[in-house]
Design a protein around this motif. Structure first.
Motif, PDB file in Angstrom:
ATOM      1  N   ARG A  67       0.853  -1.184   0.000  1.00 41.13           N
ATOM      2  CA  ARG A  67       0.000   0.000   0.000  1.00 41.13           C
ATOM      3  C   ARG A  67       0.893   1.240   0.000  1.00 41.13           C
ATOM      4  NH1 ARG A  67       0.215   2.078   5.093  1.00 41.13           N
ATOM      5  NH2 ARG A  67       0.682   0.632   6.769  1.00 41.13           N
ATOM      6  N   GLU A  68       0.301   2.352  -0.312  1.00 40.72           N
ATOM      7  CA  GLU A  68       1.024   3.609  -0.270  1.00 40.72           C
ATOM      8  C   GLU A  68       1.468   3.906   1.159  1.00 40.72           C
ATOM      9  OE1 GLU A  68       1.924   5.696  -2.733  1.00 40.72           O
ATOM     10  OE2 GLU A  68       1.216   4.139  -4.109  1.00 40.72           O
ATOM     11  N   ASP A  69       2.622   4.483   1.291  1.00 40.42           N
ATOM     12  CA  ASP A  69       3.149   4.827   2.612  1.00 40.42           C
ATOM     13  C   ASP A  69       2.608   6.199   3.017  1.00 40.42           C
ATOM     14  OD1 ASP A  69       4.548   4.755   4.952  1.00 40.42           O
ATOM     15  OD2 ASP A  69       6.443   5.356   4.053  1.00 40.42           O
TER      16      ASP A  69
END
Length: 99
Positions: A67-69
């Motif tokens: 997932r996006e950080d």
């Protein structure tokens, strides 16, 4: 690096463990075996090798589901610290356990 029986006794004391002599001897052997493995790994020349994102990537093509950080949860520090016995400048205060 290898530990001595004195080191094991000190660690057990810090961890508040009461080790029997056989347990202490066994733990000493296990920890020194672990350190021997670490030393073997450190001796491997990894110059020029790219780090892997996942160990399986070394043997097959995989697509990681990352997932996006980004921050996705609201900051609830103050709500979480309401039941804490002591807080100072946003940090939990705990008793000293190691001298």
């Amino acid at each position: 690096m290898s530990l001595t029986s004195h080191d094991i006794a000190r660690l057990a004391n810090l961890a508040r463990l009461e080790l029997q002599p056989a347990e202490s001897t066994r733990l000493l052997g296990q920890m020194n075996d672990f350190f021997a493995i670490v030393e073997k790994m450190r001796a491997v020349d990894t110059t020029g090798l790219e780090p892997l994102a996942h160990p399986v990537a070394a043997i097959q093509d995989i697509t990681l589901r990352l997932r996006e950080d980004t921050v996705s949860e609201p900051n609830q520090r103050e709500a979480n610290q309401q039941s804490a016995p002591a807080v100072e400048r946003g940090l939990f205060l705990v008793p000293k356990v190691i001298e």
